[in-house]
Scaffold this motif. Structure first.
Motif, PDB file in Angstrom:
ATOM      1  N   LEU A  71     102.600  17.802-109.626  1.00 53.92           N
ATOM      2  CA  LEU A  71     101.894  18.047-111.034  1.00 53.92           C
ATOM      3  C   LEU A  71     101.837  17.094-111.940  1.00 53.92           C
ATOM      4  O   LEU A  71     100.631  16.893-112.430  1.00 53.92           O
ATOM      5  CB  LEU A  71     102.833  19.220-111.612  1.00 53.92           C
ATOM      6  CG  LEU A  71     102.936  20.566-111.098  1.00 53.92           C
ATOM      7  CD1 LEU A  71     104.145  21.538-111.676  1.00 53.92           C
ATOM      8  CD2 LEU A  71     101.715  21.436-111.128  1.00 53.92           C
ATOM      9  N   ARG A  72     102.742  16.047-111.902  1.00 50.96           N
ATOM     10  CA  ARG A  72     102.649  14.927-112.595  1.00 50.96           C
ATOM     11  C   ARG A  72     101.489  14.276-112.284  1.00 50.96           C
ATOM     12  O   ARG A  72     101.042  13.589-113.084  1.00 50.96           O
ATOM     13  CB  ARG A  72     104.021  14.182-112.510  1.00 50.96           C
ATOM     14  CG  ARG A  72     104.199  13.120-113.517  1.00 50.96           C
ATOM     15  CD  ARG A  72     105.616  12.650-113.873  1.00 50.96           C
ATOM     16  NE  ARG A  72     106.324  12.379-112.436  1.00 50.96           N
ATOM     17  CZ  ARG A  72     107.261  13.236-111.806  1.00 50.96           C
ATOM     18  NH1 ARG A  72     107.644  14.149-112.379  1.00 50.96           N
ATOM     19  NH2 ARG A  72     107.678  12.762-110.788  1.00 50.96           N
ATOM     20  N   THR A  73     101.363  13.950-110.988  1.00 50.92           N
ATOM     21  CA  THR A  73     100.243  13.119-110.451  1.00 50.92           C
ATOM     22  C   THR A  73      98.995  13.756-110.565  1.00 50.92           C
ATOM     23  O   THR A  73      98.088  12.969-110.922  1.00 50.92           O
ATOM     24  CB  THR A  73     100.410  13.162-109.073  1.00 50.92           C
ATOM     25  OG1 THR A  73     101.747  12.248-108.567  1.00 50.92           O
ATOM     26  CG2 THR A  73      99.362  12.039-108.395  1.00 50.92           C
ATOM     27  N   SER A  74      98.855  15.050-110.841  1.00 50.21           N
ATOM     28  CA  SER A  74      97.803  15.697-111.114  1.00 50.21           C
ATOM     29  C   SER A  74      97.451  15.610-112.721  1.00 50.21           C
ATOM     30  O   SER A  74      96.236  16.207-112.940  1.00 50.21           O
ATOM     31  CB  SER A  74      97.672  17.299-110.407  1.00 50.21           C
ATOM     32  OG  SER A  74      97.812  17.144-109.098  1.00 50.21           O
ATOM     33  N   GLY A  75      98.375  15.154-113.436  1.00 49.27           N
ATOM     34  CA  GLY A  75      97.941  15.265-114.845  1.00 49.27           C
ATOM     35  C   GLY A  75      98.398  16.629-115.291  1.00 49.27           C
ATOM     36  O   GLY A  75      97.679  16.898-116.663  1.00 49.27           O
ATOM     37  N   LEU A  76      98.913  17.470-114.616  1.00 48.21           N
ATOM     38  CA  LEU A  76      99.258  19.085-115.207  1.00 48.21           C
ATOM     39  C   LEU A  76     100.583  18.829-116.105  1.00 48.21           C
ATOM     40  O   LEU A  76     101.557  18.723-115.440  1.00 48.21           O
ATOM     41  CB  LEU A  76      99.168  19.972-114.207  1.00 48.21           C
ATOM     42  CG  LEU A  76      97.826  20.276-113.427  1.00 48.21           C
ATOM     43  CD1 LEU A  76      98.119  21.461-112.662  1.00 48.21           C
ATOM     44  CD2 LEU A  76      96.902  21.088-114.484  1.00 48.21           C
ATOM     45  N   PRO A  77     100.454  19.060-117.225  1.00 49.98           N
ATOM     46  CA  PRO A  77     101.929  19.252-118.089  1.00 49.98           C
ATOM     47  C   PRO A  77     102.630  20.278-117.695  1.00 49.98           C
ATOM     48  O   PRO A  77     101.980  21.505-117.437  1.00 49.98           O
ATOM     49  CB  PRO A  77     101.602  19.342-119.463  1.00 49.98           C
ATOM     50  CG  PRO A  77     100.062  18.875-119.388  1.00 49.98           C
ATOM     51  CD  PRO A  77      99.622  19.326-118.184  1.00 49.98           C
ATOM     52  N   SER A  78     104.054  20.042-117.472  1.00 48.26           N
ATOM     53  CA  SER A  78     104.837  20.967-116.802  1.00 48.26           C
ATOM     54  C   SER A  78     106.277  20.971-117.702  1.00 48.26           C
ATOM     55  O   SER A  78     106.590  20.183-118.117  1.00 48.26           O
ATOM     56  CB  SER A  78     105.180  21.029-115.549  1.00 48.26           C
ATOM     57  OG  SER A  78     105.806  19.779-115.078  1.00 48.26           O
ATOM     58  N   ALA A  79     106.931  22.226-117.631  1.00 50.77           N
ATOM     59  CA  ALA A  79     108.258  22.382-118.121  1.00 50.77           C
ATOM     60  C   ALA A  79     108.860  23.435-116.857  1.00 50.77           C
ATOM     61  O   ALA A  79     109.011  24.661-117.474  1.00 50.77           O
ATOM     62  CB  ALA A  79     108.194  22.909-119.557  1.00 50.77           C
TER      63      ALA A  79
END
Length: 302
Positions: A71-79
């Motif tokens: 998710l981080r590599t894809s640029g998708l913010p996550s929590a």
């Protein structure tokens, strides 16, 4: 911001095979590994369309860390909310000559009541910045069948509309949470409301509390039973490819229409076009912009 909730996050593995031999050894042409689960796929499509998103859900163990890294590599913010048990892996085997795809889904981790309570508190905090929330996919073990109804009701209490995309008992319970949209496919609807036509089944779910019910019917398009009337979207032609994730792209279109207050005819047209354009791509969470541009104006809304 659109918040997507995936309680049963996964590491999705896709094998593209130049002809599957189910009784022999197969040579895999290409392998794709990425964070998955229905809510993640929805978030990928929304992000590609320029919408701010936030991915949340339950993630644990080495697989959970791999999901978070992707998710981080894809640029998708996550929590993501950490749990003790390892997250699941799914496998899609795509037979390139036939265009057929077989999907193998692991059941997912065991979630404790304390972990679910902790996630719910975090979810309530995240709703503060959300314009809409998408609750989608299977539930991991230990999560009660009415979890989506509970989460949708919490969102509604804070003025945040919810879309629920689920199957089985979670779908049957979901209307009690008064979601803005329920999105079953035709088979899921038939299991939730046996007997009758899709329109009658959708109306029954509306009668139980859902504001609108959108039924995806594959090549036959979409049916929407809403407070403004009943609408159908008819597809001009069938797109061949990998149907995995098509429903998630469709949900992304519905979420956009919800936050933008787009009238139902155009909301359905965009959702149907995104679903069809997703079939033309090899992995879930993507859509073919050329297919989208071609099919969108040809979809007939009645």
């Amino acid at each position: 911001m659109i918040l997507t909730v995936t309680l049963n996050l996964a590491l999705d593995v896709t094998y593209q095979v130049p002809g599957v031999d189910w009784d022999g050894v197969n040579r895999v042409g290409e392998v794709h590994r990425r964070a998955g689960g229905k809510g993640v796929n929805v978030a990928r499509v929304l992000a590609a369309l320029g919408r701010d998103v936030l991915v949340t859900g339950l993630a644990g163990g080495p697989t959970g860390r791999a999901i978070e890294t992707d998710l981080r590599t894809s640029g998708l913010p996550s929590a993501l909310y950490a749990i003790a048990t390892d997250s699941r892996t799914t496998l899609a085997v795509s037979d390139l000559p036939t265009g057929r795809t077989a999907l193998f889904n692991e059941p997912g981790p065991e979630v404790t009541p304390a972990e679910l309570d902790g996630f719910t508190r975090r979810y309530e905090e995240l709703l503060g910045d959300a314009d809409a929330v998408v609750l989608s996919g299977s539930l991991p073990r230990g999560v009660p069948a009415d979890a989506y109804a509970t989460l949708a009701a919490i969102a509604a209490g804070r003025g945040v509309p919810a879309i629920v995309d689920a199957d089985g008992a979670p779908l049957r319970h979901a209307p009690a949470g008064r979601p803005a949209i329920l999105k079953p496919n035709a088979e899921e609807l038939a299991r939730a409301v046996p007997g009758g036509t899709p329109a009658e089944g959708a109306q029954a779910l509306r009668g139980r509390g859902a504001a609108a019910v959108v039924v995806s019917m594959g090549a036959d398009g979409l049916l929407a039973v809403t407070g403004e009337g009943t609408f159908s979207a008819r597809m001009p032609y069938t797109v061949l490819g990998n149907p995995t994730g098509a429903g998630d792209s469709l949900v992304a279109g519905l979420a956009l229409g919800l936050v933008e207050a787009v009238p139902w005819p155009e909301r359905l047209r965009r959702a149907a076009a995104l679903g069809a354009a997703a079939v033309a791509t090899p992995v879930a969470g993507e859509f073919d912009p050329d297919v989208y541009a071609d099919i969108h104006p040809q979809i007939i809304i009645t």
